[in-house]
Enzyme design. Structure first.
Site, PDB file in Angstrom:
ATOM      1  CD  GLU A 176      -2.807   1.289   2.428  1.00 44.50           C
ATOM      2  OE1 GLU A 176      -2.706   0.438   3.324  1.00 44.50           O
ATOM      3  OE2 GLU A 176      -3.644   2.204   2.453  1.00 44.50           O
ATOM      4  CE  LYS A 218      -5.986  -0.348   1.634  1.00 43.04           C
ATOM      5  NZ  LYS A 218      -6.705  -1.002   2.735  1.00 43.04           N
TER       6      LYS A 218
HETATM    7  P1  13P Z   1      -9.436   4.031   4.031  1.00 42.00           P
HETATM    8  O1  13P Z   1     -10.244   3.276   3.020  1.00 42.00           O
HETATM    9  O2  13P Z   1     -10.258   4.606   5.143  1.00 42.00           O
HETATM   10  O3  13P Z   1      -8.491   4.994   3.393  1.00 42.00           O
HETATM   11  O4  13P Z   1      -8.539   2.942   4.763  1.00 42.00           O
HETATM   12  C1  13P Z   1      -7.896   2.005   4.025  1.00 42.00           C
HETATM   13  C2  13P Z   1      -6.655   1.599   4.690  1.00 42.00           C
HETATM   14  O5  13P Z   1      -6.439   0.442   4.948  1.00 42.00           O
HETATM   15  C3  13P Z   1      -5.650   2.619   5.004  1.00 42.00           C
HETATM   16  O6  13P Z   1      -4.448   1.998   5.333  1.00 42.00           O
END
Ligand code: 13P
Length: 354
Positions: A176, A218
């Site tokens: 991510e 992500k």
């Molecule tokens: P949000 O969808 O609230 O941005 O959270 C996703 C997430 O896992 C952030 O690390």
């Protein structure tokens, strides 16, 4: 039975499914509770997460749930460990393994995500508790002069090291790199920064021998900053996001599961739908791994009350169903007012061909 990394990654992005991110740290979930007047204790956090993951029918739309360290060690109301209860409900437990974004020395206003020390042993333990995948969030702030090269590089290196360690331990890494939506930047600036970050991240994954087939990405969607005066249409955001991803995400990656980043929940659904609608074809599955955009209505409906559990679960399954439809490109505003039962029946008919 032990599943391969590829099998787990593909199951996480099975047709019509996405991921529920419920891995807020104690300070973050406490802030969200306090905004609604809910007391944050280990027990209230446990009850809230139990409500979410035990939502009837959730496994029709959600393949995996990302948990926080505290939660994966907790049990449901009958004393069954939550990871086991989630697995029995047909959902894969996952775990956030970074220890947070910390100020990056010599780079004002920027952070580096920590958590590599001792990670191999922590992954072994999470695997033994039942986790099948993991998540690490890098945070990239945007301005006219940010991010710095340094910030992008150190965060990409850390994502590579985390992902390689996860795969060594049989856990699918969710990678991510979050380019923040906070700020006054334009859509064009977001479309400059996101590809530069993805390029470094995939270079680090490649040099650190991460198997692309056994991971998920992500990312953020490419949107103007929340404090920008620019208003971009759903179509413009979907087009810019897909343009960036198609240039920078190898086809070997099985799935892209977006974060919601504080977007309004219906907009987050509409953006995902626009990327999958019509004759769109992508080399990877394009789905969701939302936190706030799935949870916010559920948290509000629950309100910290045992009597709010059913309303909270209805709110969650509703958003999950809308986002599942968006992952198939079949979401329509009318689903928002459908009764849950009718919606689930028609949805089931749509994906019965998988
Ligand atoms: P949000 O969808 O609230 O941005 O959270 C996703 C997430 O896992 C952030 O690390």
């Amino acid at each position: 039975m032990k599943h391969s990394l590829e099998e787990i990654a593909q199951a996480l992005v099975a047709k019509g499914k996405g991921i529920l991110a419920a891995d807020e740290t104690v300070p973050t979930i406490s802030k969200r509770f306090e905004a609604l007047g809910i007391q944050s204790t280990a027990e209230s956090r446990r009850a809230y997460r139990e409500m979410l993951v035990m939502t009837p029918d959730l496994s029709r739309f959600v393949s995996g749930v990302i948990l926080y360290d505290e939660t994966i060690r907790q049990a449901d109301g009958h004393g069954t460990p939550l990871a086991e209860a989630i697995t029995r409900a047909g959902i894969m437990p996952g775990i956030k393994v970074d220890t947070g974004a910390k100020p990056l020395a010599a780079c004002p206003d920027e952070t580096v995500t920590e958590g590599l020390d001792g990670l191999r042993d922590r992954l072994k333990e999470y695997q033994s508790i039942g986790a099948r995948f993991a998540k690490w969030r890098a945070v990239i702030r945007v301005s006219d002069h940010l991010p710095s090269e340094t910030c992008v590089e150190v965060n990409a290196q850390a994502l590579g090291r985390y992902a390689a360690l996860c795969q060594e331990q049989g856990l699918v890494p969710i990678v991510e790199p979050e380019v923040l939506m906070d700020g006054t930047h334009s859509l064009a600036r977001a479309e400059q920064v996101t590809p530069a970050v993805l390029e470094r991240v995939f270079h680090a994954l490649y040099t650190q021998r991460v198997s692309l087939e056994g991971m998920l990405l992500k990312p953020n969607m490419v949107v103007p900053g929340k404090e920008s005066a620019e208003r971009a249409s759903v179509a413009a955001i979907a087009t810019a996001t897909l343009r960036v991803l198609s240039r920078h995400v190898p086809a070997a990656v099985p799935g892209i599961v977006f974060l919601s980043g504080g977007q309004d929940e219906r907009r987050a659904t509409a953006h995902l739908n626009a990327m999958n609608a019509g004759s769109a074809t992508h080399p990877w599955r394009v789905s969701f791994s939302y936190g706030r955009a799935l949870q916010d209505p559920a948290l509000e409906a629950w309100g910290g009350r045992a009597s709010g559990v059913q309303a909270g679960q209805q709110a969650l399954v509703h958003r999950a169903r809308c986002n599942s439809a968006a992952s198939l490109g079949t979401y329509d505003e009318s689903i928002e007012t459908d009764t849950a039962e009718a919606g689930i029946a028609s949805h089931r008919a749509q994906w019965s061909d998988d």
